[in-house]
Scaffold this motif. Structure first.
Motif, PDB file in Angstrom:
ATOM      1  N   ILE A 159     -48.841 -30.587  -5.722  1.00 15.58           N
ATOM      2  CA  ILE A 159     -50.031 -30.387  -7.483  1.00 15.58           C
ATOM      3  C   ILE A 159     -50.968 -31.338  -7.850  1.00 15.58           C
ATOM      4  N   LYS A 160     -50.912 -32.310  -7.024  1.00 13.16           N
ATOM      5  CA  LYS A 160     -52.523 -33.508  -7.188  1.00 13.16           C
ATOM      6  C   LYS A 160     -53.450 -32.418  -7.412  1.00 13.16           C
ATOM      7  N   PRO A 161     -54.113 -31.660  -6.458  1.00 15.66           N
ATOM      8  CA  PRO A 161     -55.484 -30.833  -6.889  1.00 15.66           C
ATOM      9  C   PRO A 161     -55.946 -30.081  -7.933  1.00 15.66           C
ATOM     10  N   ILE A 162     -54.734 -29.615  -8.485  1.00 18.85           N
ATOM     11  CA  ILE A 162     -54.645 -29.215  -9.880  1.00 18.85           C
ATOM     12  C   ILE A 162     -54.790 -30.212 -10.965  1.00 18.85           C
ATOM     13  N   VAL A 163     -53.830 -31.154 -11.271  1.00 15.31           N
ATOM     14  CA  VAL A 163     -53.800 -32.093 -11.883  1.00 15.31           C
ATOM     15  C   VAL A 163     -55.306 -32.384 -11.442  1.00 15.31           C
ATOM     16  N   ASP A 164     -56.029 -33.055 -10.825  1.00 10.92           N
ATOM     17  CA  ASP A 164     -57.371 -33.321 -10.679  1.00 10.92           C
ATOM     18  C   ASP A 164     -58.411 -32.485 -11.475  1.00 10.92           C
ATOM     19  N   PHE A 165     -57.929 -31.260 -11.281  1.00  9.30           N
ATOM     20  CA  PHE A 165     -58.655 -30.051 -11.282  1.00  9.30           C
ATOM     21  C   PHE A 165     -59.564 -29.942 -12.877  1.00  9.30           C
ATOM     22  N   TYR A 166     -57.215 -30.559 -13.444  1.00  9.11           N
ATOM     23  CA  TYR A 166     -57.422 -30.131 -14.706  1.00  9.11           C
ATOM     24  C   TYR A 166     -58.541 -31.199 -15.999  1.00  9.11           C
ATOM     25  N   LEU A 167     -58.065 -32.464 -14.954  1.00  7.14           N
ATOM     26  CA  LEU A 167     -58.496 -33.411 -15.414  1.00  7.14           C
ATOM     27  C   LEU A 167     -60.322 -33.785 -15.411  1.00  7.14           C
ATOM     28  N   LYS A 168     -61.208 -32.975 -14.505  1.00  4.00           N
ATOM     29  CA  LYS A 168     -62.087 -32.635 -13.756  1.00  4.00           C
ATOM     30  C   LYS A 168     -62.857 -31.592 -15.551  1.00  4.00           C
ATOM     31  N   LYS A 169     -62.523 -30.919 -15.190  1.00  2.11           N
ATOM     32  CA  LYS A 169     -62.607 -29.771 -16.449  1.00  2.11           C
ATOM     33  C   LYS A 169     -62.361 -30.271 -17.715  1.00  2.11           C
ATOM     34  N   THR A 170     -61.680 -30.298 -17.972  1.00  2.00           N
ATOM     35  CA  THR A 170     -61.176 -30.725 -18.825  1.00  2.00           C
ATOM     36  C   THR A 170     -62.056 -32.345 -20.266  1.00  2.00           C
ATOM     37  N   GLY A 171     -62.318 -33.304 -19.245  1.00  6.52           N
ATOM     38  CA  GLY A 171     -62.867 -34.140 -18.960  1.00  6.52           C
ATOM     39  C   GLY A 171     -61.700 -35.279 -19.374  1.00  6.52           C
ATOM     40  N   GLN A 172     -60.820 -34.901 -19.246  1.00  4.67           N
ATOM     41  CA  GLN A 172     -59.611 -36.059 -19.545  1.00  4.67           C
ATOM     42  C   GLN A 172     -59.542 -36.791 -18.530  1.00  4.67           C
ATOM     43  N   GLN A 173     -58.525 -38.154 -18.757  1.00  6.59           N
ATOM     44  CA  GLN A 173     -58.128 -38.862 -17.614  1.00  6.59           C
ATOM     45  C   GLN A 173     -56.214 -39.405 -18.025  1.00  6.59           C
ATOM     46  N   LEU A 174     -56.118 -40.061 -16.976  1.00  4.97           N
ATOM     47  CA  LEU A 174     -54.833 -40.164 -16.622  1.00  4.97           C
ATOM     48  C   LEU A 174     -55.004 -41.795 -17.306  1.00  4.97           C
ATOM     49  N   THR A 175     -54.217 -42.628 -18.437  1.00  3.27           N
ATOM     50  CA  THR A 175     -54.765 -43.282 -18.997  1.00  3.27           C
ATOM     51  C   THR A 175     -52.718 -44.145 -19.396  1.00  3.27           C
ATOM     52  N   GLY A 176     -53.038 -45.714 -19.152  1.00  7.46           N
ATOM     53  CA  GLY A 176     -52.096 -46.357 -19.818  1.00  7.46           C
ATOM     54  C   GLY A 176     -51.189 -47.665 -18.247  1.00  7.46           C
ATOM     55  N   GLY A 177     -51.372 -46.870 -17.496  1.00  3.56           N
ATOM     56  CA  GLY A 177     -50.938 -47.448 -16.461  1.00  3.56           C
ATOM     57  C   GLY A 177     -51.051 -47.688 -15.125  1.00  3.56           C
ATOM     58  N   LYS A 178     -50.817 -48.434 -14.445  1.00  9.47           N
ATOM     59  CA  LYS A 178     -51.097 -48.425 -12.850  1.00  9.47           C
ATOM     60  C   LYS A 178     -50.924 -47.053 -11.959  1.00  9.47           C
TER      61      LYS A 178
END
Lengths: 202, 419
Positions: free
Chosen positions: B351-370
């Motif tokens: 599911i990593k590519p799906i998460v990456d795709f989502y982040l790229k398309k929405t401009g969001q990022q994973l935050t708040g932790g290592k």
């Protein structure tokens, strides 16, 4: 001779409550004419808007109307009256009021030791509802415990104490029916209130 | 949190249904409430056991999978209506889905009493052995004079009533948390991992362990092939088209039937290139052949949970593919048209590519932790906390009933990896 309707409080093919009523029918044949009534083919009650009652309900209502008294024998499912019996009472108070001021004796049989005690208490409460308003014989529990082993091959109760108790209660019920006939001062009002009880308006 | 709301009336028009619909809408942020009707469920009769019927099995599964149940009861003849009592009798006869289930009672009536007597009886019924629910004490929500209680939009008019309902529901959510600790995990029946049984579709007299099981079985049943048409729900395809379609789905799909026989995988890559290293010769094997003996307990737990209806899906991240992947094994229960368990659809994907795709398309990022280098996902972004060693999510994102029943899955062996 008094005429009684005995309602088998279950839709099960095998029932010690049916057996108990059959036993009473025979045992008290000299005291009263007891007719057994089944509820097992009653459709599920669903508050039909047009208040049309199935024919089987109308037939039983007419029999109750004509009878001097009613015996209901209830099993206990989940600490309560079986759905099939609740269903019958729902129908028998939906736009018709055969139970109003009708003398009722409650019996019950169970496989275990408690003899349907909780179901009987609930049944009393139900029969007290304004749209049923039966005259339930007070202080008269007949709880038949361990019902699978309670009868002999001729369907007679084996336990003498139970027979004595049932004899006493039944004799009382005969008198209770006569007394109830005198408790008629509120009858018209009760009938009226039952009729005015509206499933919509209340 | 997932709750089930049971409409205790079988009438066409029911204020108890309105009440549940109001709760569903108004408290959507507190829980997800699915409303279920009982009106088509036949009268309980112990001489005519319908426990296996679709309706009762569906209700059973829904209750098992819910975190809690809200029952809205009318009152007839000073007690619960026959229809509701009948359902509870079905649910306490051969099956016991309400056992240890947190339940809250609400009720509305046309008159002042607001189902007070029916609610007391219902408590007594729910307490009976065989039913065994854990009913929230106190907090009676009795809605009397219900015809005047809702406005045109289906909202409760009275502010105090709304406040009380809100308080009660919030307490129920907390109560579910407390009550869930009382539940003793159910011991599910043993699974026949060696497929020694036989179901209607089992191809008899072929050695399940044989590498050429497919060829042998094919000779027995002469299946349709190639450009023969097959009618499906919904469409008509040739066998070639079905094959092509299944192979083009970007998942590793495996089917194990209800006899625990591995019957199919979409063969798109060589064994070593797959996340789960299937080999063509494994098809036909009992599922026990495909796992090392030390993994049997886990396989048993997953299949038993799916078969019993405790859950319809088990998900497991398997963190053995390196930090650039987040491979998830999903096990979905399949059911036939009658609602009976029909096997497992296992589908595996990164599911990593799906998460990456989502982040790229929405401009969001994973935050708040290592970022957890082993599991490859930020713990905070992916709601469940992933235990990188066991490989099983301890806190499953949504339903609690899934997680407690599952033993930890050994991420190293994987659930379906061949030794």
């Amino acid at each position: 001779m008094k005429k009684l309707i005995a309602i088998v409080g279950t839709n099960s093919d095998q029932s010690t409550n049916r057996q108990l009523l059959q036993c009473m029918q025979k045992h008290f044949a000299n005291d009263a004419e007891i007719e057994l009534a089944e509820i097992k083919d009653f459709p599920m009650f669903n508050k039909p808007v047009d208040k049309t009652l199935p024919e089987c309900i109308q037939k039983l209502a007419a029999k109750i109307d004509a009878a001097d008294g009613v015996i209901i024998s209830t099993p206990e499912y989940d600490h309560a009256v079986p759905a099939a019996l609740i269903n019958a009472l729902n129908w028998l108070s939906y736009g018709i009021y055969p139970f109003v001021d009708k003398p009722v004796m409650i019996t019950g049989a169970s496989y275990g030791v408690l003899g349907s005690s909780r179901a009987q208490a609930q049944l009393r409460q139900m029969l007290d509802a304004p749209e049923l308003r039966a005259r339930i014989m007070p202080s008269s529990e007949f709880l038949l415990a361990n019902s699978l082993t309670a009868f002999d091959a001729d369907n007679r109760l084996l336990d003498r104490e139970s027979v004595k108790k049932l004899d006493g209660l039944f004799a009382d019920f005969m008198i209770f029916i006569d007394i109830t006939a005198q408790l008629n001062h509120a009858h018209n009002q009760n009938k009226k209130e039952a009729k005015e009880f509206s499933w919509d308006k209340l | 949190m997932k709750l089930l709301g049971i409409v205790g009336s079988n009438a066409d028009v029911s204020y108890n249904r309105f009440l549940l619909q109001y709760i569903q809408k108004e408290y959507a942020s507190l829980f997800d409430l699915e409303i279920i009707e009982i009106k088509d469920i036949p009268m309980f009769n112990q001489s005519d056991d319908l426990t296996d019927s679709v309706m009762i099995q569906n209700l059973n599964r829904k209750i098992l999978q819910a975190d809690g149940v809200i029952i809205a009861t009318p009152e007839h003849n000073h007690t619960v209506p026959a229809g509701l009592k009948s359902v509870l009798e079905w649910l306490s006869f051969k099956i016991h889905p309400l056992q240890d289930k947190p339940v809250m009672i609400v009720g509305c009536s046309f008159y002042d009493q607001g189902t007070s007597r029916a609610q007391l009886h219902l408590r007594q019924i729910l307490d009976a052995p065989g039913v065994g629910a854990i009913t929230m004490p106190g907090n009676e929500f009795l809605l009397g004079k219900v015809k005047e209680a809702f406005d045109d939009l289906g909202n409760l008019k009275d502010e105090k009533t709304r406040a009380f309902l809100s308080e009660t529901l919030q307490k129920f959510v907390r109560f579910i948390g407390v009550a869930s600790q009382l539940k003793v995990p159910e011991k599910l029946p043993e699974e026949d991992l060696h497929a020694t049984g036989k179901i209607a579709t089992t191809i008899a007299d072929v050695d399940m362990h044989a590498d050429d099981w497919v060829e042998q079985a094919s000779a027995k049943v002469t299946p349709v092939k190639g450009d023969t048409y097959v009618e499906l729900d919904r469409g008509i395809l040739t066998v070639d088209q079905i094959n092509g379609l299944l192979k083009s789905i970007p998942l590793e799909i495996t089917f194990v039937d209800s006899n625990n026989q591995f019957l199919y995988y979409n063969h798109t890559a060589d064994s070593e290139k797959m996340f789960a290293h299937r080999k063509p010769g494994q098809v036909g094997n009992p599922i026990g052949d495909c796992h090392p003996a030390r993994a049997y307990a886990h396989v048993q737990a997953v299949i038993a949970a799916l078969r019993s209806g405790q859950t319809d899906r088990v998900q497991m991240p398997v963190p053995t593919h390196g930090p650039d992947k987040y491979v998830v094994h999903n096990y979905a229960a399949m059911h036939d048209e009658d609602g009976h368990y029909a096997g497992v659809n296992e589908y595996i994907l990164d599911i990593k590519p799906i998460v990456d795709f989502y982040l790229k398309k929405t401009g969001q990022q994973l935050t708040g932790g290592k970022v957890d280098a082993v599991s490859g996902a930020s713990q905070k972004a992916a709601a469940p906390q992933v235990d990188a060693v066991s490989g099983a999510s301890k806190k499953e994102a949504a339903p609690a009933p899934v997680a407690p029943a599952m033993p930890k899955v050994d991420g190293v062996s994987g659930a379906s990896k061949k030794d």
